[in-house]
Design a protein around this motif. Structure first.
Motif, PDB file in Angstrom:
ATOM      1  N   MET A   1       0.838  -1.260   0.175  1.00 15.29           N
ATOM      2  CA  MET A   1      -0.001   0.073   0.099  1.00 15.29           C
ATOM      3  C   MET A   1       0.965   1.196   0.172  1.00 15.29           C
ATOM      4  N   GLY A   2       0.555   2.324  -0.653  1.00 19.90           N
ATOM      5  CA  GLY A   2       1.234   3.552  -0.708  1.00 19.90           C
ATOM      6  C   GLY A   2       0.796   4.562   0.201  1.00 19.90           C
ATOM      7  N   GLY A   3       1.322   5.274   0.536  1.00 19.22           N
ATOM      8  CA  GLY A   3       1.314   6.788   1.248  1.00 19.22           C
ATOM      9  C   GLY A   3       1.393   6.392   2.757  1.00 19.22           C
ATOM     10  N   THR A   4       1.262   7.390   3.539  1.00 20.65           N
ATOM     11  CA  THR A   4       1.651   7.190   4.892  1.00 20.65           C
ATOM     12  C   THR A   4       0.201   6.883   5.718  1.00 20.65           C
ATOM     13  N   ILE A   5       0.263   5.779   6.444  1.00 22.51           N
ATOM     14  CA  ILE A   5      -0.770   5.594   7.579  1.00 22.51           C
ATOM     15  C   ILE A   5      -1.206   6.676   8.668  1.00 22.51           C
ATOM     16  N   LYS A   6      -2.512   6.955   8.505  1.00 20.23           N
ATOM     17  CA  LYS A   6      -2.886   8.010   9.516  1.00 20.23           C
ATOM     18  C   LYS A   6      -3.239   7.384  10.819  1.00 20.23           C
ATOM     19  N   PHE A   7      -2.577   7.537  11.558  1.00 12.83           N
ATOM     20  CA  PHE A   7      -2.655   6.945  12.953  1.00 12.83           C
ATOM     21  C   PHE A   7      -3.436   7.857  14.007  1.00 12.83           C
ATOM     22  N   ALA A   8      -4.124   7.056  14.818  1.00 11.89           N
ATOM     23  CA  ALA A   8      -4.870   8.170  15.953  1.00 11.89           C
ATOM     24  C   ALA A   8      -4.659   7.316  17.276  1.00 11.89           C
ATOM     25  N   LEU A   9      -5.099   8.147  18.246  1.00 14.25           N
ATOM     26  CA  LEU A   9      -5.262   7.314  19.682  1.00 14.25           C
ATOM     27  C   LEU A   9      -6.715   7.692  20.315  1.00 14.25           C
ATOM     28  N   ASN A  10      -7.423   6.488  20.619  1.00 14.65           N
ATOM     29  CA  ASN A  10      -8.377   6.418  21.372  1.00 14.65           C
ATOM     30  C   ASN A  10      -8.331   6.430  22.821  1.00 14.65           C
ATOM     31  N   HIS A  11      -8.901   7.296  23.575  1.00 19.91           N
ATOM     32  CA  HIS A  11      -8.456   7.403  25.246  1.00 19.91           C
ATOM     33  C   HIS A  11      -8.443   6.306  25.771  1.00 19.91           C
ATOM     34  N   MET A  12      -9.107   5.106  25.320  1.00 19.31           N
ATOM     35  CA  MET A  12      -9.200   3.939  26.221  1.00 19.31           C
ATOM     36  C   MET A  12      -7.558   3.325  26.168  1.00 19.31           C
TER      37      MET A  12
ATOM     38  N   ARG B   1       3.076  13.993  19.509  1.00 11.83           N
ATOM     39  CA  ARG B   1       4.413  13.524  19.794  1.00 11.83           C
ATOM     40  C   ARG B   1       4.692  12.375  18.779  1.00 11.83           C
ATOM     41  N   LEU B   2       3.601  11.844  18.852  1.00 11.74           N
ATOM     42  CA  LEU B   2       3.810  10.512  18.047  1.00 11.74           C
ATOM     43  C   LEU B   2       3.411  10.593  16.527  1.00 11.74           C
ATOM     44  N   GLY B   3       2.989  11.707  16.160  1.00  5.41           N
ATOM     45  CA  GLY B   3       2.747  12.197  14.738  1.00  5.41           C
ATOM     46  C   GLY B   3       1.348  11.831  14.297  1.00  5.41           C
ATOM     47  N   CYS B   4       0.484  11.610  15.364  1.00  2.81           N
ATOM     48  CA  CYS B   4      -0.974  11.041  14.956  1.00  2.81           C
ATOM     49  C   CYS B   4      -1.738  12.341  14.397  1.00  2.81           C
ATOM     50  N   ILE B   5      -2.914  11.979  13.833  1.00  6.37           N
ATOM     51  CA  ILE B   5      -3.483  12.865  13.349  1.00  6.37           C
ATOM     52  C   ILE B   5      -4.502  13.392  13.859  1.00  6.37           C
ATOM     53  N   GLY B   6      -5.051  12.387  14.920  1.00  4.09           N
ATOM     54  CA  GLY B   6      -6.283  12.877  15.921  1.00  4.09           C
ATOM     55  C   GLY B   6      -6.418  11.952  17.072  1.00  4.09           C
ATOM     56  N   ILE B   7      -7.366  12.295  17.752  1.00  2.00           N
ATOM     57  CA  ILE B   7      -7.837  11.590  18.993  1.00  2.00           C
ATOM     58  C   ILE B   7      -9.018  11.095  19.060  1.00  2.00           C
ATOM     59  N   GLU B   8      -9.829  10.142  19.922  1.00  2.58           N
ATOM     60  CA  GLU B   8     -11.071   9.988  20.171  1.00  2.58           C
ATOM     61  C   GLU B   8     -11.184  10.088  21.753  1.00  2.58           C
ATOM     62  N   LEU B   9     -11.982  10.870  22.279  1.00  2.96           N
ATOM     63  CA  LEU B   9     -12.267  10.970  23.445  1.00  2.96           C
ATOM     64  C   LEU B   9     -13.512  10.199  23.981  1.00  2.96           C
ATOM     65  N   ARG B  10     -13.295   9.630  25.532  1.00  2.00           N
ATOM     66  CA  ARG B  10     -14.621   8.806  25.895  1.00  2.00           C
ATOM     67  C   ARG B  10     -15.191   9.426  27.064  1.00  2.00           C
ATOM     68  N   ASN B  11     -16.449   9.064  27.265  1.00  2.00           N
ATOM     69  CA  ASN B  11     -17.164   9.397  28.346  1.00  2.00           C
ATOM     70  C   ASN B  11     -17.380   8.183  29.502  1.00  2.00           C
ATOM     71  N   ASP B  12     -16.807   7.183  29.241  1.00  2.00           N
ATOM     72  CA  ASP B  12     -17.133   5.887  30.023  1.00  2.00           C
ATOM     73  C   ASP B  12     -16.022   5.503  30.880  1.00  2.00           C
ATOM     74  N   LEU B  13     -14.821   6.183  30.854  1.00  2.00           N
ATOM     75  CA  LEU B  13     -13.467   5.692  31.535  1.00  2.00           C
ATOM     76  C   LEU B  13     -13.717   5.662  33.023  1.00  2.00           C
ATOM     77  N   ALA B  14     -14.425   6.682  33.582  1.00  2.00           N
ATOM     78  CA  ALA B  14     -14.686   6.504  34.806  1.00  2.00           C
ATOM     79  C   ALA B  14     -15.420   5.377  35.338  1.00  2.00           C
ATOM     80  N   ASP B  15     -16.658   5.258  34.608  1.00  2.00           N
ATOM     81  CA  ASP B  15     -17.627   4.124  34.816  1.00  2.00           C
ATOM     82  C   ASP B  15     -16.947   2.728  34.812  1.00  2.00           C
TER      83      ASP B  15
END
Length: 278
Positions: A1-12, A28-42
């Motif tokens: 596959m060509g091109g750069t893989i677009k990585f991201a981080l889920n808060h989990m 710092r990791l060169g990721c394009i984005g993040i996903e935030l979660r409302n269930d971590l405390a639960d």
């Protein structure tokens, strides 16, 4: 596959970090984005609430200042078991997403093991999506539907989700979350790149587990011993035209307690890049 893989981080994957710390790590990791979660405390993984008590707009602005996209907010669990309480939960999640500038919200089906006829199960799915659709249209927002491959899930396969979305005329407001773990344990062969809004990646390495024995706690970072065929799935999606993000979503306690999570993620990212380029 060509091109750069677009990585991201889920808060989990790093639940002990604050939203700002997660954004910094992604940057710092060169990721394009993040996903935030409302269930971590639960889930007992964090003492913080969604946005750590800050205004959603403040976190969104901080992310954009770091060049990080807020790819989504998770989650409305059990969305297909419709109720007034679920409607309120989704309304709140949509409002928070709009204020923060998030690109999507996540809809997770019930995983309660209930035995029900397919006709009712799919009718309930379509009914929930039909009610959510005008809420999304009003907010000009997208919702990601994530089938769960567990045998106890009320929605195991992506094809059923796509058919339900089509049936209620929701193709402009709903997309799939393709999860490499759930794709594998569901034994699903179908890919829907044109319907996919994000891909969640994680690895399972325990050789003693059959697919129907694999659980969230087994989901580590992708490494050389991965049994979920992440690289094959990533290559297939890319070859079929998917150009979106691949977001790390690891549930294993060993990942959550990793004091060198940045180095571990960097190693996994480099591994995937190298193997995907072969």
């Amino acid at each position: 596959m060509g091109g750069t893989i677009k990585f991201a981080l889920n808060h989990m994957t790093a639940p002990k970090l604050t939203s700002r710390q997660l954004i910094d790590l992604a940057s710092r990791l060169g990721c394009i984005g993040i996903e935030l979660r409302n269930d971590l405390a639960d889930k007992g993984l964090s003492t913080g609430e969604l946005f750590d008590g800050e205004k959603p707009s403040a976190i969104g602005e901080y992310a954009r200042g770091k060049g990080i996209r807020l790819l989504g907010l998770s989650e409305a669990y059990g969305f297909n078991r419709w109720s007034d309480a679920m409607k309120d939960k989704i309304k709140l999640l949509i409002a928070q997403a709009k204020e923060a500038g998030a690109e999507s919200i996540s809809l997770i089906p019930s995983n309660d093991g209930a035995i029900e006829p397919d006709e009712k199960r799919l009718s309930d799915l379509r009914g929930a999506l039909a009610v959510i659709l005008p809420m999304l249209e009003k907010a000009d927002l997208v919702a990601l539907v994530e089938p769960l491959g567990f045998t106890t899930s009320s929605l195991r396969r992506k094809r059923e989700a796509v058919e339900a979305i089509k049936a209620i005329g929701g193709k402009d407001r709903f997309r799939l979350a393709h999860d490499t773990f759930h794709h594998h344990i569901a034994g699903e062969a179908d890919f829907f790149p044109e319907w996919t809004g994000i891909v969640h990646i994680s690895g399972v390495v325990d050789p003693s587990l059959a697919p129907d024995q694999m659980q969230d706690a087994h989901r580590i970072l992708v490494d050389e011993a991965d049994r979920l065929r992440n690289i094959e799935q990533i290559k297939t999606l890319a070859d079929m035209g998917y150009k979106g993000a691949y977001s790390y979503e690891s549930f294993a306690p060993s990942v959550h307690t990793d004091e060198n999570i940045e180095a571990s993620l960097n190693k996994s990212i480099k591994l995937i890049e190298n193997l995907a380029a072969q």
